[in-house]
Design an enzyme around this catalytic site. Structure first.
Site, PDB file in Angstrom:
ATOM      1  N   THR A 209       0.854  -1.178   0.000  1.00 17.02           N
ATOM      2  CA  THR A 209       0.000   0.000   0.000  1.00 17.02           C
ATOM      3  C   THR A 209       0.892   1.231   0.000  1.00 17.02           C
ATOM      4  O   THR A 209       2.056   1.152   0.336  1.00 17.02           O
ATOM      5  CB  THR A 209      -0.866  -0.012   1.289  1.00 17.02           C
ATOM      6  OG1 THR A 209      -1.617  -1.212   1.343  1.00 17.02           O
ATOM      7  CG2 THR A 209      -1.810   1.170   1.362  1.00 17.02           C
TER       8      THR A 209
ATOM      9  N   GLY B 204       1.323  -1.722   4.808  1.00 20.50           N
ATOM     10  CA  GLY B 204       1.752  -2.858   5.596  1.00 20.50           C
ATOM     11  C   GLY B 204       0.701  -3.840   6.031  1.00 20.50           C
ATOM     12  O   GLY B 204       0.943  -4.611   6.963  1.00 20.50           O
ATOM     13  N   GLY B 205      -0.467  -3.842   5.409  1.00 18.82           N
ATOM     14  CA  GLY B 205      -1.461  -4.862   5.708  1.00 18.82           C
ATOM     15  C   GLY B 205      -1.778  -4.934   7.184  1.00 18.82           C
ATOM     16  O   GLY B 205      -2.269  -3.987   7.795  1.00 18.82           O
TER      17      GLY B 205
END
Length: 526
Positions: A334, A416-417
């Protein structure tokens, strides 16, 4: 009141594009669109105009607004056909490209809300030039090329664009995407709606069909960005805002609200970290039980931010002992960017493909790389995120904003999920509670709880310096700890922009990225 402008981005070219608009008198939304276009060119492994985005826009004296620019699963998807092929969804190629790309609709909505003097073509021109002339391949892009090679190298259109003669990329190479330049030029001239209801839509829909995707032109025509109220919670330091469903914004708010109840017990950095990790566990348990497409929610998410629920979560946390953590984490790549303009408007923005390079499906006629957000769906008919036609997937993306009692306003976020809520909490707690300056709050070694990047453990990862200082004590508390190298991209690319009560700005980006933060001139009132 005079406000100093500022911009933070995880790629310096995007920061430059955004700040140039701000310096010329543009609005925060105009600057963000220019930067969003630029970073989609510069960081194709992290984001694309074939992906999704979410916005928080805060104007002085007004309640922040949120823009949901994420796409839903194709209306014509045949779920049973996917179930017949296996228990999980495909991880590459057309059959994995099952959700609409929403980010362009978010750009359009943000410009309607926070309009300025620039033409769309002027905003997109720097990105057009970059796609046409080529970008310098960075180490981050090389790492993604190597990591995804096995998954994506057999996709011809992807290999033609993002591999070097069927081999992984090398640092310093020049990567050009003339088809994407032409697409951005068309959008600049014809308008952003052309992506959904014009020539660009027709081209991409045709290419997706040829790749085997279930997405049709009807899905393009049906898509619209949605303006909504953000979630919010009061803490001792001020008012926090984040995104609601289908994102994990609830978890980000819960972590800080729970921590706020306990922070007086923390006497050192290790205890701060322990409490934040334990608050993360409480927040993720709630998140994983509930978060889905807003239309499928079983209860309003704002209700879960009640003082009663937060106190109950805090009561489950011990300063002396870590809770066991058998949790499966969610990965994701992202970009987060933040801006504030001379009018005092702040934007927190996040844009993504989900996995690195998304589905790997490249539309040859437009140069657009398509997302793989459908991986957030389950094929289990009893799961709350079960795949269904027209349903939005769960999103790890969540842009954050805070209005503090001392007059400061802050936009912050990260890629970073699974790490997004954790890094947000780390940065905010260091800056607001522990008194670090903004740069150190982001640059200092960080941690990440949970399974990720294909690993099978659920441990607490610490960057090396933090591991050396804290691993023994954390292990005694019951945390399963391991180390990764310092300045590790696994920990995300964080950034923040703050303006104080006088309108003076500060901003920073993450040394783990190729980013930068820039400030405009500040003319103090006398």
């Amino acid at each position: 009141m005079n406000y100093q402008s500022a911009f933070s981005a995880s790629h310096y070219k995007a920061a430059q594009a955004g700040q140039a608009i701000l310096d010329a008198g543009g609005t925060a939304s105009e600057a963000m669109v220019a930067a969003a276009a630029m970073i989609s060119v510069q960081y194709p492994h992290m984001n694309s105009i074939g992906g999704d985005s979410f916005w928080l826009i805060s104007q002085p004296g007004k309640t922040p607004i949120a823009i949901d620019a994420c796409g839903a699963a194709s209306q014509s998807i045949e779920v049973e056909a996917y179930r017949a092929k296996g228990a999980t969804l495909p991880e590459s190629g057309g059959e994995s490209a099952i959700t609409m790309a929403g980010t362009i609709s978010g750009w359009q909505k943000a410009l309607e809300i926070n309009a300025g003097q620039f033409s769309l073509r002027e905003l997109l021109q720097p990105a057009i030039d970059a796609a046409e002339q080529g970008i310098d391949v960075t180490q981050s892009l090389v790492d993604a090329s190597e990591k995804t090679f096995e998954r994506l190298h057999a996709l011809d259109a992807f290999a033609d664009l993002y591999l070097n003669q069927s081999q992984t990329l090398n640092v310093g190479e020049n990567l050009v995407n003339p088809a994407l330049a032409a697409t951005l030029r068309r959008l600049g001239d014809a308008g952003l709606d052309d992506f959904y209801r014009g020539e660009i839509a027709e081209k991409i829909a045709k290419d997706l069909a040829q790749a085997g995707s279930p997405i049709t032109l009807a899905d393009f025509h049906a898509h619209q960005a949605k303006v909504m109220d953000p979630l919010t919670v009061d803490i001792s330091k001020g008012q926090l805002y984040n995104f609601g469903a289908p994102t994990q914004g609830l978890a980000s708010l819960l972590i800080l609200a729970i921590y706020d109840q306990l922070v007086s017990k923390a006497g050192n950095e290790l205890e701060h970290m322990h409490l934040l990790v334990e608050a993360t566990k409480q927040a993720f348990i709630i998140r994983d039980r509930l978060i889905t497409d807003e239309a499928y929610l079983k209860e309003p998410l704002q209700d879960l931010l009640s003082a009663k629920n937060i106190k109950e979560c805090a009561a489950r946390i011990s300063l002396e002992k870590a809770q066991p953590w058998p949790h499966q984490a969610k990965v994701g790549d992202t970009v987060w960017m933040g801006a504030t303009d001379q009018y005092g408007t702040m934007v927190s923005f996040i844009q993504s493909l989900y996995w690195e390079f998304g589905s790997g499906v490249v539309s040859p006629s437009t140069g657009v790389l398509w997302n793989i957000r459908g991986q957030s769906f389950s094929l289990d008919a009893n799961h709350h995120n079960v795949l269904a036609p027209g349903k939005k997937p769960f999103h790890t993306l969540n842009p954050a904003y805070a209005k503090l009692h001392d007059g400061r306003r802050m936009v912050y976020g990260t890629m970073g999920g699974e790490g997004q809520p954790q890094t947000q909490a780390c940065v905010f707690s260091r800056y607001i509670y522990q008194g670090l300056n903004l740069q150190d709050a982001i640059a200092k070694p960080r941690w990440l709880l949970g399974r990720t990047w294909g690993d099978t453990t659920n441990n607490l990862r610490l960057e090396q310096s933090l591991y050396d200082a804290s691993a023994v004590q954390l292990s005694k508390l019951g945390h399963e700890v391991t180390c990764v190298t310092d300045n590790n991209e696994l920990m995300g690319h964080a950034g923040a922009v703050v303006i104080d009560y006088q309108g003076r700005a500060c901003a920073t980006s993450d040394p783990r990225s190729d980013g930068n933060s820039l400030l405009g001139d500040f003319n103090e009132q006398h």
